[in-house]
Design a protein around this motif. Structure first.
Motif, PDB file in Angstrom:
ATOM      1  N   ILE A   1      35.465 -80.180  55.872  1.00 37.67           N
ATOM      2  CA  ILE A   1      36.686 -80.161  56.704  1.00 37.67           C
ATOM      3  C   ILE A   1      37.807 -80.858  55.941  1.00 37.67           C
ATOM      4  O   ILE A   1      37.566 -81.863  55.264  1.00 37.67           O
TER       5      ILE A   1
ATOM      6  N   LEU B   1      41.378 -82.649  56.815  1.00 35.53           N
ATOM      7  CA  LEU B   1      42.251 -83.149  57.880  1.00 35.53           C
ATOM      8  C   LEU B   1      43.575 -83.588  57.246  1.00 35.53           C
ATOM      9  O   LEU B   1      43.571 -84.421  56.334  1.00 35.53           O
TER      10      LEU B   1
ATOM     11  N   GLN C   1      43.999 -76.923  66.694  1.00 34.92           N
ATOM     12  CA  GLN C   1      42.762 -77.704  66.581  1.00 34.92           C
ATOM     13  C   GLN C   1      42.060 -77.493  65.249  1.00 34.92           C
ATOM     14  O   GLN C   1      41.889 -78.405  64.482  1.00 34.92           O
ATOM     15  N   THR C   2      41.696 -76.261  64.947  1.00 33.84           N
ATOM     16  CA  THR C   2      41.002 -75.998  63.691  1.00 33.84           C
ATOM     17  C   THR C   2      41.382 -74.629  63.165  1.00 33.84           C
ATOM     18  O   THR C   2      41.448 -73.669  63.912  1.00 33.84           O
TER      19      THR C   2
ATOM     20  N   ASN D   1      37.075 -75.780  56.696  1.00 33.11           N
ATOM     21  CA  ASN D   1      37.866 -75.774  57.937  1.00 33.11           C
ATOM     22  C   ASN D   1      39.034 -76.748  57.797  1.00 33.11           C
ATOM     23  O   ASN D   1      38.884 -77.803  57.181  1.00 33.11           O
TER      24      ASN D   1
ATOM     25  N   VAL E   1      41.863 -79.095  59.832  1.00 30.10           N
ATOM     26  CA  VAL E   1      42.265 -79.679  61.115  1.00 30.10           C
ATOM     27  C   VAL E   1      43.622 -80.356  60.910  1.00 30.10           C
ATOM     28  O   VAL E   1      43.821 -81.099  59.944  1.00 30.10           O
ATOM     29  N   GLU E   2      44.539 -80.098  61.831  1.00 29.38           N
ATOM     30  CA  GLU E   2      45.925 -80.558  61.674  1.00 29.38           C
ATOM     31  C   GLU E   2      46.175 -81.901  62.371  1.00 29.38           C
ATOM     32  O   GLU E   2      45.645 -82.152  63.446  1.00 29.38           O
TER      33      GLU E   2
ATOM     34  N   ARG F   1      41.557 -89.952  64.368  1.00 28.02           N
ATOM     35  CA  ARG F   1      41.303 -88.512  64.339  1.00 28.02           C
ATOM     36  C   ARG F   1      40.082 -88.202  63.471  1.00 28.02           C
ATOM     37  O   ARG F   1      39.234 -87.397  63.828  1.00 28.02           O
TER      38      ARG F   1
ATOM     39  N   LEU G   1      35.628 -86.578  63.916  1.00 28.62           N
ATOM     40  CA  LEU G   1      35.037 -85.502  63.103  1.00 28.62           C
ATOM     41  C   LEU G   1      33.824 -85.971  62.292  1.00 28.62           C
ATOM     42  O   LEU G   1      33.192 -85.192  61.591  1.00 28.62           O
TER      43      LEU G   1
END
Ligand code: G6P
Length: 476
Positions: free
Chosen positions: A46, A48, A62-63, A70, A72-73, A124, A128
């Motif tokens: 991921i 971020l 979200q994703t 992936n 994530v914002e 955040r 995750l």
């Protein structure tokens, strides 16, 4: 998703534009992204990061599921952007780390916001994390994040890579928050820099400011019952990304025809020594009038951080210098400097790297400089590199033509040398540089900085390394 890696940085691999239901993803341009993206694509996991959007305007995505990883914002408010990104990150840490204390603007309020945003990223990231996740945080925007994560998740494995220079302790401590920043970073288990000098500067700061004993040889710090390792591993690029066929850029061809091209590719940043490059080029023309009409400095100057006054002023000054030199030496059918002030895609840059004869980098201070590596990786034909001796990559590119960027005489001299080199000399020099770029590539960086950490973070059976094999294999 191939691995259990969580990468966190301020700027992500793309910026998001448009409204919900019609979002557009544009590739982001920065040294950090060019280095981290191939690594994340290879390993998976991921990412971020902030994607350039503000809370006032939009809803968080979200994703985003990409093929290899992936995304994530994190959204920022306008106030956060001002205090954390423009204020403390780029108004204090950036100039200090690039040894330009006169550009520093200290503000308690900006630092308070920087802290708050680092906490926000940490919270955040916390949502995750899974057992076995390796958290890999990047760059000066997020120096306090390791501390905040460690406070809440004491067992978490954390790696941190610092992408810009790390200054001598006397400069770093001009800001009153040096202690907190160092403690923030020491929340990580592994900290990486591009060069031995930066690593040593960091260790000395830890020793002097925090009064903690450090081991310079081993690069270890014992802090709060943990062993922290500090390494110097310069980032490598993915050469194959620069070896593809790309289309011609027709609109610039007219000005380039028949010219010997000196190319520069930089953001319009005061650390990049653009004014010094222009001065050096002008000095060359003054001393060697036989080259008038035969050479051109093609300078890509990408607008950057335009909300910060120091950047706006710098951009204006650079354009004024270009105009002066063009007025002094140019005429209706020839201008010595062509400046291109927009963002260029990777394909366009590859075209320019191949079209040029010599790359000229005169940064006043530069963490590494990936442009030099990209130029070499893009070409089959030998090309010359004139390189500021104040860049991290100068330590790796021993054979490049070096300059002190503060000396117009040296710049002019090396421009002349590059024009007088024989093809054989160029080939020899280029072959050595290419060997470095191919050998110390992105995979080499990942393996040398993160290797063991990464193996622990990837699901069993998904990641392996055969005995005696140098490669990292992420196998599905
Ligand atoms: C340069 C530096 C990176 C930094 C990036 C930020 O590329 O080498 O270390 O992360 O700038 O750029 P930005 O456009 O996000 O301010």
């Amino acid at each position: 998703m191939k691995s259990n890696l969580l990468v966190v940085s301020n700027r992500g691999p793309f910026t998001i534009e448009g409204e919900m239901g019609n979002l557009k993803y544009r590739p982001a341009v920065s040294g950090l992204v060019s280095a981290v993206l191939p690594a994340v694509k290879k390993v998976g996991g991921i990412w971020l990061a902030w994607a350039g959007r503000l809370t006032e305007k939009t809803l968080e995505v979200q994703t985003v599921i990409k093929d290899d990883f992936n995304f994530v914002e994190v959204l920022l408010s306008r106030e956060e952007l001002k205090g954390y990104y423009e204020g403390y990150s780029n108004g204090v840490l950036w100039p200090l780390c690039h040894l330009m204390p006169e550009k520093v603007v200290l503000s308690e309020e900006n630092y308070r916001i920087y802290k708050k945003v680092n906490q926000k990223f940490a919270q955040r990231a916390g949502t995750l994390l899974k057992p076995g996740t390796l958290l890999w945080i990047h760059d000066y925007h997020l120096a306090l994040m390791p501390y905040f994560v460690r406070q809440k998740y004491s067992w978490q494995r954390i790696a941190f890579f610092w992408h810009i220079p790390f200054p001598p302790v006397e400069i770093f401590t001009i800001q009153p928050w040096a202690q907190e920043i160092l403690r923030g970073l020491l929340g990580a288990d592994l900290i990486g820099f591009h060069t031995e000098d930066y690593r040593e500067n960091f260790l000395r700061s830890v020793e002097r400011v925090l009064k903690i004993p450090v081991n310079y040889e081993w690069g270890t710090v014992y802090y709060n019952g943990r062993e922290i390792r500090v390494k110097a591993v310069p980032i490598g690029i993915e050469p194959k990304n620069f070896q593809k066929d790309v289309p011609k850029i027709e609109e610039i061809e007219q000005d380039l025809r028949g010219q010997i091209i000196f190319l520069g590719v930089e953001r319009l940043d005061y650390t990049k020594g653009l004014k010094e490059k222009i001065l050096g080029f002008a000095r060359f023309l003054e001393k060697n009038p036989e080259y008038l009409g035969k050479v051109i400095l093609l300078q890509v100057a990408v607008p950057t951080r335009e909300n910060i006054a120091a950047y706006r002023n710098y951009a204006k000054e650079v354009l004024e210098e270009v105009q002066k030199v063009n007025e002094r030496f140019g005429h209706s059918s020839w201008q010595p400097i062509k400046i291109l002030t927009r963002n260029y895609s990777q394909d366009e840059l590859i075209y320019l790297y191949r079209r040029a004869d010599t790359l000229i980098i005169t940064s006043l201070e530069d963490g590494l400089n990936l442009v030099a590596k990209e130029f070499i990786a893009s070409r089959q034909e030998p090309g010359v590199v004139i390189l500021s001796n104040r860049t991290g990559v100068a330590r790796q590119f021993g054979v490049a033509l070096k300059v002190n960027p503060y000396s117009p005489e040296e710049i002019a001299g090396q421009i002349k040398t590059s024009l007088e080199m024989s093809l054989e000399e160029k080939e020899k020099m280029f072959a050595k540089l290419k060997e470095q770029v191919l050998l110390k590539n992105n995979e080499w960086w990942l393996d040398n900085f993160l290797g063991k950490e990464l193996m622990l973070s990837v699901a069993p059976g998904k990641y392996y390394r055969k005995r005696g094999e140098k490669k990292i294999g992420a196998v599905d």
